[in-house]
Design an enzyme around this catalytic site. Structure first.
Site, PDB file in Angstrom:
ATOM      1  N   GLU A  59     -11.035  -1.589 -12.825  1.00 47.79           N
ATOM      2  CA  GLU A  59     -11.413  -2.968 -13.064  1.00 47.79           C
ATOM      3  C   GLU A  59     -11.535  -3.136 -14.572  1.00 47.79           C
ATOM      4  O   GLU A  59     -12.241  -2.357 -15.221  1.00 47.79           O
ATOM      5  CB  GLU A  59     -12.757  -3.264 -12.384  1.00 47.79           C
ATOM      6  CG  GLU A  59     -13.128  -4.718 -12.542  1.00 47.79           C
ATOM      7  CD  GLU A  59     -14.428  -5.119 -11.857  1.00 47.79           C
ATOM      8  OE1 GLU A  59     -15.049  -4.269 -11.189  1.00 47.79           O
ATOM      9  OE2 GLU A  59     -14.808  -6.285 -12.036  1.00 47.79           O
ATOM     10  N   LYS A  62     -20.049   2.350 -16.551  1.00 47.31           N
ATOM     11  CA  LYS A  62     -19.642   1.367 -17.556  1.00 47.31           C
ATOM     12  C   LYS A  62     -20.840   0.538 -17.997  1.00 47.31           C
ATOM     13  O   LYS A  62     -20.952   0.169 -19.159  1.00 47.31           O
ATOM     14  CB  LYS A  62     -18.590   0.440 -16.967  1.00 47.31           C
ATOM     15  CG  LYS A  62     -17.229   1.082 -16.820  1.00 47.31           C
ATOM     16  CD  LYS A  62     -16.267   0.022 -16.290  1.00 47.31           C
ATOM     17  CE  LYS A  62     -15.067   0.638 -15.612  1.00 47.31           C
ATOM     18  NZ  LYS A  62     -14.472  -0.270 -14.637  1.00 47.31           N
ATOM     19  N   ARG A  80     -17.071  11.988  -7.189  1.00 48.14           N
ATOM     20  CA  ARG A  80     -17.050  11.539  -8.582  1.00 48.14           C
ATOM     21  C   ARG A  80     -17.348  12.706  -9.501  1.00 48.14           C
ATOM     22  O   ARG A  80     -18.035  13.649  -9.120  1.00 48.14           O
ATOM     23  CB  ARG A  80     -18.176  10.539  -8.844  1.00 48.14           C
ATOM     24  CG  ARG A  80     -18.078   9.236  -8.180  1.00 48.14           C
ATOM     25  CD  ARG A  80     -19.347   8.448  -8.483  1.00 48.14           C
ATOM     26  NE  ARG A  80     -19.235   7.720  -9.736  1.00 48.14           N
ATOM     27  CZ  ARG A  80     -18.599   6.564  -9.841  1.00 48.14           C
ATOM     28  NH1 ARG A  80     -18.032   6.007  -8.800  1.00 48.14           N
ATOM     29  NH2 ARG A  80     -18.542   5.945 -11.008  1.00 48.14           N
TER      30      ARG A  80
HETATM   31  P1  ATP Z   1     -18.342   2.890 -13.134  1.00 44.79           P
HETATM   32  O1  ATP Z   1     -19.010   3.028 -11.790  1.00 44.79           O
HETATM   33  O2  ATP Z   1     -18.492   4.064 -14.035  1.00 44.79           O
HETATM   34  O3  ATP Z   1     -18.662   1.631 -13.821  1.00 44.79           O
HETATM   35  P2  ATP Z   1     -16.106   2.110 -11.647  1.00 44.79           P
HETATM   36  O4  ATP Z   1     -15.982   2.995 -10.477  1.00 44.79           O
HETATM   37  O5  ATP Z   1     -16.692   0.766 -11.461  1.00 44.79           O
HETATM   38  O6  ATP Z   1     -16.796   2.884 -12.817  1.00 44.79           O
HETATM   39  P3  ATP Z   1     -13.384   1.359 -11.726  1.00 44.79           P
HETATM   40  O7  ATP Z   1     -12.717   0.629 -12.807  1.00 44.79           O
HETATM   41  O8  ATP Z   1     -13.632   0.647 -10.457  1.00 44.79           O
HETATM   42  O9  ATP Z   1     -14.714   1.917 -12.338  1.00 44.79           O
HETATM   43  O10 ATP Z   1     -12.687   2.760 -11.442  1.00 44.79           O
HETATM   44  C1  ATP Z   1     -11.311   2.982 -11.348  1.00 44.79           C
HETATM   45  C2  ATP Z   1     -11.090   4.253 -10.590  1.00 44.79           C
HETATM   46  O11 ATP Z   1     -11.724   5.346 -11.233  1.00 44.79           O
HETATM   47  C3  ATP Z   1     -11.674   4.169  -9.186  1.00 44.79           C
HETATM   48  O12 ATP Z   1     -10.722   4.663  -8.278  1.00 44.79           O
HETATM   49  C4  ATP Z   1     -12.893   5.038  -9.248  1.00 44.79           C
HETATM   50  O13 ATP Z   1     -13.147   5.617  -8.006  1.00 44.79           O
HETATM   51  C5  ATP Z   1     -12.510   6.078 -10.314  1.00 44.79           C
HETATM   52  N1  ATP Z   1     -13.713   6.598 -10.975  1.00 44.79           N
HETATM   53  C6  ATP Z   1     -14.680   5.895 -11.592  1.00 44.79           C
HETATM   54  N2  ATP Z   1     -15.669   6.708 -12.014  1.00 44.79           N
HETATM   55  C7  ATP Z   1     -15.317   7.962 -11.657  1.00 44.79           C
HETATM   56  C8  ATP Z   1     -15.923   9.250 -11.813  1.00 44.79           C
HETATM   57  N3  ATP Z   1     -17.109   9.406 -12.412  1.00 44.79           N
HETATM   58  N4  ATP Z   1     -15.268  10.323 -11.318  1.00 44.79           N
HETATM   59  C9  ATP Z   1     -14.077  10.183 -10.723  1.00 44.79           C
HETATM   60  N5  ATP Z   1     -13.450   9.009 -10.545  1.00 44.79           N
HETATM   61  C10 ATP Z   1     -14.056   7.900 -11.006  1.00 44.79           C
HETATM   62 MG    MG Z   2     -15.939  -0.414  -9.812  1.00 47.58          MG
END
Ligand code: ATP
Ligand code: MG
Length: 573
Positions: free
Chosen positions: A34, A287, A277
């Protein structure tokens, strides 16, 4: 280089099985961020998995921006994310946006309405919560659940036409208010939001919800394996429900808008697979928290070298190969775990130990005068750039009568076991010969301002005594030729293993390491100053450093310490 080890995690095993059984000819994956912030190391794990599988199994991976929350998203993030993926060494097959499919989603929603699988609901957000029930109690049906198809279609079209205020109505899936899985209790598929979108402008006053948009985007792109983190496990039944009920492969009328945009549709029923994760100690990784650090000025922007954002660790001097190595080393599983920060640091050490050229730099200089050399003495010594890798070549290092050495390489009162310089003692000047310290010059305050010594002519390179044993070797730079440099000594941003621990009413903001950045004004050998931004070195005996990609200039060098030579945290924890 050793041959790469075949990776055998459970997801790659599923891909292998699907190829062997002929279910798929090749895997198609996607990385779906996102664009509401910068990527962090956790995302690097997902990128290495999504793009890595495509590479290893001759498939393809799309980069797709999941841009369904226009209020929080920004083109600045879109650009940075593309930059990060490229920097990590990956190339996407197609660049897509969930917003490319807004028309498809809309038509899919009408299809669900016609099938009796979706309805327009007038409950307020608060009422929806009341009706939802809880983990122990079933929910209740919305009073709007049994509207006729015609009424639903009419209301949904008017939602799309912008007739209603934000939040006045939602489109909901008609599934099961008694389901044990809360996600299946008639979840919202569309909400009304009169907000401009970075790609579609004001075309849409309604926006699709995550589960609906995500599953259909995967289906529209012919994704075979939709890899995501464990928190989406409970969403999988809804993901499958959307894919099955909409059934894109048998709804050519939904696909015309894709074909019109030149986006071919390749039918495949995507399978969602979840993995754990990445969590690392001594850091925070969401984020939202990273955004707070930036917005509250606790760090100097998203690319502050202490940040776990990819922009930050890149500026810190982490290399793409060290991060790929790290992703391989932490592996893929379904078990949530906490990875030790030192594993990340060791991956960088391994990469740079093998590939970074060596240089000499003095960070806390004190002058050493070699009194038996003439004032005008100047010579050029030839140093290999790397002790083991000849292909990295060699460089010239000027040597003269006055040198800078590290203040801490001299002791007036040496502790037991001291191997460096003492008054009256010998030490080897790396690659130049053996010096004996004869005299210590102090100022009125009693501080040492200069050391004087004699260079043993028999110990010079190529001379008979060059191999004479002395206890220690120290690094140096020629004072006349050295280039002044700013050296930023970074350390971990947090000084506790779990900065997220909120015991004692503290938050991660209270656990910032006060020593996470100190700045030294030192001297580097001329060849170090000539570095390109982002070039990495080992400064001998000091650690691994990178020429800062923003501030470094040949005439005003700036280096960041990427990592120390050895782990200094192991004993602190
Ligand atoms: P955050 O929770 O840190 O704000 P997010 O999951 O909202 O991150 P996205 O932009 O939705 O961020 O993530 C894009 C992809 O990266 C998704 O498929 C998510 O599952 C993966 N991802 C995000 N954080 C991690 C992590 N700590 N380890 C592995 N994969 C991750
Ligand atoms: Mg997300």
């Amino acid at each position: 280089m050793p041959a790469p080890v075949e990776k055998n995690d459970f997801i790659r095993q599923i891909v292998r099985d699907d190829l062997a059984s002929g279910k798929h000819a090749a895997p198609r994956t996607r990385f779906p961020p996102e664009p509401n912030g910068y990527l962090h190391i956790g995302h690097a794990k997902a990128i290495c998995l999504d793009f890595g599988i495509a590479q290893e199994f001759a498939g393809s991976c799309n980069l797709r921006f999941d841009d369904t929350n226009p209020a929080r998203e920004d083109p600045e993030y879109v650009a940075a994310i593309q930059d990060d993926v490229h920097w990590l060494g990956f190339e996407w097959h197609d660049l897509r946006h969930a917003s490319d499919y807004f028309e498809v989603f809309y038509l899919a929603a009408e299809k669900l309405i016609r099938q009796g699988d979706a309805f327009v609901c007038d409950l307020t957000a608060e009422q929806v919560r009341e009706y939802r029930g809880s983990l122990t109690e079933p929910g209740r049906n919305s009073p709007y659940r049994d509207r006729s198809v015609d009424e639903n279609l009419d209301l949904f079209r008017r939602m799309r036409a912008g007739e209603f205020a934000d939040g006045a109505r939602t489109l909901r899936a008609r599934i099961d208010m008694a389901s044990g899985n809360m996600n299946l209790r008639d979840p919202a598929l569309y909400r009304i939001k009169h907000v401009s979108h970075q790609n579609t402008g004001d075309a849409w006053p309604i926006y699709p919800m995550y589960d609906f948009a995500h599953s259909l985007s995967d289906a529209a792109e012919g994704i075979t394996h939709s890899l995501c983190t464990l928190e989406f496990e409970d969403h999988r039944p809804l993901y499958d429900w959307c894919v099955d009920k909409v059934d894109l492969a048998h709804s050519p009328e939904l696909l015309v808008s894709l074909t019109a945009k030149g986006m071919p549709f390749e039918a495949s029923k995507p399978r969602q697979i979840e993995f754990s994760r990445l969590n690392i100690n001594y850091t925070v990784m969401s984020k939202r928290k990273l955004m707070t650090l930036v917005n509250e000025g606790l760090v100097n922007g998203w690319d502050d070298p202490r940040m776990p954002s990819l922009q930050g660790i890149r500026r810190r001097g982490y290399t793409p190969s060290s991060l790929r190595l790290f992703a391989d080393r932490v592996g893929i599983s379904k078990q949530n775990s906490l990875t030790d920060f030192s594993i990340l640091e060791n991956c960088l050490r391994e990469d740079l130990d093998a590939h970074a050229s060596r240089r000499m730099a003095v960070l806390d200089p004190i002058k050493l005068v070699l009194t038996n050399l003439p004032d005008v003495h100047e010579e050029t010594l030839r140093f290999a750039n790397h002790p083991k890798d000849e292909t990295l070549g060699a460089r010239d290092i000027p040597f003269s009568r006055e040198l800078w050495i590290e203040r801490e390489d001299f002791a007036e009162v040496p502790p037991k076991g001291w191997k460096r310089l003492v008054s009256g003692g010998d030490v080897r000047l790396r690659g130049a010969g053996i010096v004996r310290c004869d005299e210590v010059i102090k100022d009125a305050a009693g501080d040492i301002v200069e050391l004087r010594g004699t260079l043993d002519p028999e110990s010079r390179p190529g001379m008979a005594g060059a191999d004479r044993k002395v206890k220690g070797t120290i690094h140096w730079v020629s004072a006349k030729h050295a280039i002044k440099a700013e050296v930023r000594l970074y350390d971990r941003l947090f000084d506790v293993p779990d900065p997220d621990d909120e015991a004692d009413g503290k938050t991660y903001r209270d656990h910032l390491n006060p020593n996470s950045c100190t700045v030294a004004q030192g001297y580097v050998e001329p060849a170090a100053a000539l570095a390109q931004p982002e070039q990495c070195f080992q400064f001998e005996r000091l650690g691994y450093f990178v020429a800062d990609r923003r501030d470094h200039r040949v005439d005003a060098p700036v280096f960041n310490r990427s990592v120390t030579l050895r782990d200094t945290w192991a004993t602190k924890a």
